[in-house]
Design a protein around this motif. Structure first.
Motif, PDB file in Angstrom:
ATOM      1  N   LYS A  38     -27.968  20.861  48.499  1.00 28.19           N
ATOM      2  CA  LYS A  38     -26.599  20.739  49.002  1.00 28.19           C
ATOM      3  C   LYS A  38     -26.590  20.192  50.435  1.00 28.19           C
ATOM      4  O   LYS A  38     -25.797  19.319  50.772  1.00 28.19           O
ATOM      5  CB  LYS A  38     -25.899  22.099  48.939  1.00 28.19           C
ATOM      6  CG  LYS A  38     -24.423  21.974  49.235  1.00 28.19           C
ATOM      7  CD  LYS A  38     -23.634  23.235  48.940  1.00 28.19           C
ATOM      8  CE  LYS A  38     -22.152  22.963  49.233  1.00 28.19           C
ATOM      9  NZ  LYS A  38     -21.302  24.143  49.111  1.00 28.19           N
ATOM     10  N   ASP A  63     -16.556  15.856  52.496  1.00 23.32           N
ATOM     11  CA  ASP A  63     -17.123  17.136  52.060  1.00 23.32           C
ATOM     12  C   ASP A  63     -17.581  16.976  50.611  1.00 23.32           C
ATOM     13  O   ASP A  63     -17.231  15.991  49.951  1.00 23.32           O
ATOM     14  CB  ASP A  63     -16.065  18.240  52.176  1.00 23.32           C
ATOM     15  CG  ASP A  63     -16.718  19.613  52.341  1.00 23.32           C
ATOM     16  OD1 ASP A  63     -17.961  19.704  52.206  1.00 23.32           O
ATOM     17  OD2 ASP A  63     -15.985  20.585  52.579  1.00 23.32           O
ATOM     18  N   ARG A  94     -18.407  19.153  46.694  1.00 23.85           N
ATOM     19  CA  ARG A  94     -18.389  20.392  45.911  1.00 23.85           C
ATOM     20  C   ARG A  94     -19.288  20.193  44.698  1.00 23.85           C
ATOM     21  O   ARG A  94     -19.435  19.072  44.185  1.00 23.85           O
ATOM     22  CB  ARG A  94     -16.959  20.767  45.501  1.00 23.85           C
ATOM     23  CG  ARG A  94     -16.399  19.919  44.409  1.00 23.85           C
ATOM     24  CD  ARG A  94     -15.007  20.384  44.009  1.00 23.85           C
ATOM     25  NE  ARG A  94     -14.462  19.453  43.011  1.00 23.85           N
ATOM     26  CZ  ARG A  94     -13.170  19.327  42.737  1.00 23.85           C
ATOM     27  NH1 ARG A  94     -12.282  20.030  43.392  1.00 23.85           N
ATOM     28  NH2 ARG A  94     -12.760  18.475  41.812  1.00 23.85           N
ATOM     29  N   ARG A 135     -20.227  21.246  40.795  1.00 16.92           N
ATOM     30  CA  ARG A 135     -19.703  21.819  39.544  1.00 16.92           C
ATOM     31  C   ARG A 135     -20.857  21.936  38.564  1.00 16.92           C
ATOM     32  O   ARG A 135     -21.676  21.012  38.460  1.00 16.92           O
ATOM     33  CB  ARG A 135     -18.650  20.876  38.938  1.00 16.92           C
ATOM     34  CG  ARG A 135     -17.283  20.941  39.589  1.00 16.92           C
ATOM     35  CD  ARG A 135     -16.303  20.013  38.888  1.00 16.92           C
ATOM     36  NE  ARG A 135     -16.602  18.597  39.116  1.00 16.92           N
ATOM     37  CZ  ARG A 135     -17.127  17.779  38.235  1.00 16.92           C
ATOM     38  NH1 ARG A 135     -17.438  18.216  37.027  1.00 16.92           N
ATOM     39  NH2 ARG A 135     -17.345  16.524  38.536  1.00 16.92           N
ATOM     40  N   ASP A 146     -18.970  16.298  43.467  1.00 14.93           N
ATOM     41  CA  ASP A 146     -17.777  15.536  43.824  1.00 14.93           C
ATOM     42  C   ASP A 146     -17.737  15.408  45.340  1.00 14.93           C
ATOM     43  O   ASP A 146     -18.233  16.279  46.052  1.00 14.93           O
ATOM     44  CB  ASP A 146     -16.501  16.264  43.373  1.00 14.93           C
ATOM     45  CG  ASP A 146     -16.472  16.478  41.866  1.00 14.93           C
ATOM     46  OD1 ASP A 146     -17.099  15.674  41.155  1.00 14.93           O
ATOM     47  OD2 ASP A 146     -15.830  17.456  41.428  1.00 14.93           O
ATOM     48  N   TRP A 168     -10.760  14.280  45.659  1.00  9.71           N
ATOM     49  CA  TRP A 168     -12.081  14.590  45.128  1.00  9.71           C
ATOM     50  C   TRP A 168     -12.478  13.516  44.126  1.00  9.71           C
ATOM     51  O   TRP A 168     -11.712  13.174  43.245  1.00  9.71           O
ATOM     52  CB  TRP A 168     -12.080  15.937  44.392  1.00  9.71           C
ATOM     53  CG  TRP A 168     -11.995  17.124  45.305  1.00  9.71           C
ATOM     54  CD1 TRP A 168     -10.903  17.911  45.515  1.00  9.71           C
ATOM     55  CD2 TRP A 168     -13.038  17.651  46.123  1.00  9.71           C
ATOM     56  NE1 TRP A 168     -11.196  18.908  46.408  1.00  9.71           N
ATOM     57  CE2 TRP A 168     -12.515  18.764  46.797  1.00  9.71           C
ATOM     58  CE3 TRP A 168     -14.375  17.291  46.360  1.00  9.71           C
ATOM     59  CZ2 TRP A 168     -13.260  19.529  47.693  1.00  9.71           C
ATOM     60  CZ3 TRP A 168     -15.117  18.054  47.243  1.00  9.71           C
ATOM     61  CH2 TRP A 168     -14.566  19.147  47.900  1.00  9.71           C
TER      62      TRP A 168
END
Ligand code: DAH
Length: 343
Positions: free
Chosen positions: A236, A252, A254, A256, A270, A282
């Motif tokens: 990450k 930023d 995210r 999933r 995303d 996104w």
């Protein structure tokens, strides 16, 4: 022009010299000067004859006559050389004037090209990873089932292996146009011991019909990190740094949950970023995950000791995102009106 008498005294010498100097001064071109040189210093010139006749003078006259004649010849030769230099300078000047190029005239320039947008974006992505100390690896575009699927923990019967997704090479059931850059992970690990930090950019192929977001030929960039103690946090952190370098510091990401055969767990990533109209959104950017221990086993890495993460992104998609390009086909139609917007 000259008295042809075999014997000449000081008066003759003066006349000969005077006439030679006058001819030299009057020569208006290098050709005319050459004629004067032959006429006044050549073998049959009055001066040459005078020098030749000195031998027949009484001995006491030879010295003074010889010195006089030689001095006259030097005078004439010096005059010839000086005039020659003058005429050469004149002729050079005349030629330069005649052949002068007007450098202020507008030229006829060839339009200079630029790198294709996909190449530019690929290099930008490469630079970000090179900046983190990663290497770049290359692999074959025509590869085999083993490197594309088997070694990547993709079981027999997985849909990606089927004819409907992948181009196979006619007459070579084992050969295929790679549908992903992931086989380069295997090729890197086969030749290199851990730790590994590598990206593998390249062209990939799938049996897709062409539309605004699909093309049978596209570009991917694979990433693979193998080291001791790597975790999802490293994945990450790496991707967040990458996305912010690429799209700006307000971007930023995210994660999933997803499934890929070669990673466990697997995620889709995303990216949140602000488009050029100021709207945050996104967008799916890449697939990633922690390298499945079975993949390590197939390349002979000790899966008890080493952990790793991997990811794969579409370079074309990154280019569309970053430059707000609405249609993938624009990249491959080679319309200069489009390409020239990204010099
Ligand atoms: N090869 C995948 C694809 O083409 C992308 C991908 C997903 C690559 C996860 C990875 C990964 O290395 O870990 O869809």
């Amino acid at each position: 022009m000259y008295p042809a008498s075999p014997m000449s005294g000081a008066d003759d010498l003066e006349a000969i010299t005077g006439s030679a100097l006058a001819d030299v001064a009057a020569a208006g071109s290098l050709a005319a000067l050459e004629e004067a040189r032959v006429r006044h210093t050549g073998r049959r010139s009055p001066l040459a004859r005078l020098l030749a006749s000195i031998g027949s003078l009484p001995p006491e006259e030879r010295g003074p006559a010889g010195r006089g004649a030689n001095a006259a010849r030097r005078t004439v030769e010096e005059a010839l050389a000086a005039r020659e230099a003058e005429l050469e300078a004149d002729e050079l000047g005349a030629r330069l004037a005649a052949e002068r190029v007007d450098v202020t005239l507008p030229g006829d320039p060839e339009p200079s090209g630029s790198l294709h947008l996909i190449t530019q974006v690929r290099r930008d992505v490469e630079d970000i990873f090179l900046g983190m100390g990663w290497d770049i690896a290359d692999g074959p575009e025509i590869d085999d089932e083993y490197h594309n699927f088997t070694a990547l923990n993709t079981p027999e019967g997985h849909p990606a292996r089927s004819l409907s997704d992948t181009f196979f090479v006619e007459g070579h059931p084992d050969k295929l146009l790679r549908p992903q850059t992931s086989p380069v992970q295997i090729r890197v690990m086969e030749t290199q011991a851990p730790p590994v930090y590598v990206i593998c950019p390249g062209t990939t192929y799938r049996r897709d019909d062409i539309d605004a977001t699909h093309s049978p030929m596209f570009h991917q960039l694979e990433g693979l990190a193998v080291d001791e103690g790597l975790s999802m946090a490293d994945l990450k952190g790496t991707l967040l740094h990458f996305v912010r370098e690429l799209l700006g510091h307000s971007a930023d990401i995210r994660l999933r949950p997803h499934f890929f055969p070669f990673t466990e767990p697997s995620v889709e990533v995303d990216v949140l970023w602000t488009d050029r109209h100021g709207r945050p959104q996104w967008l799916e950017l890449l697939g990633a995950g922690m390298v499945d221990p079975n993949v390590f086993t197939s390349v002979g890495y000790d899966s008890e000791r080493w952990t790793g993460f991997a990811f794969g992104m579409g370079i074309d998609r990154v280019a569309m995102l970053r430059h707000d390009v609405p249609d993938l086909r624009l990249f491959f139609e080679n319309d200069l009106r489009f390409l020239a917007q990204f010099p």
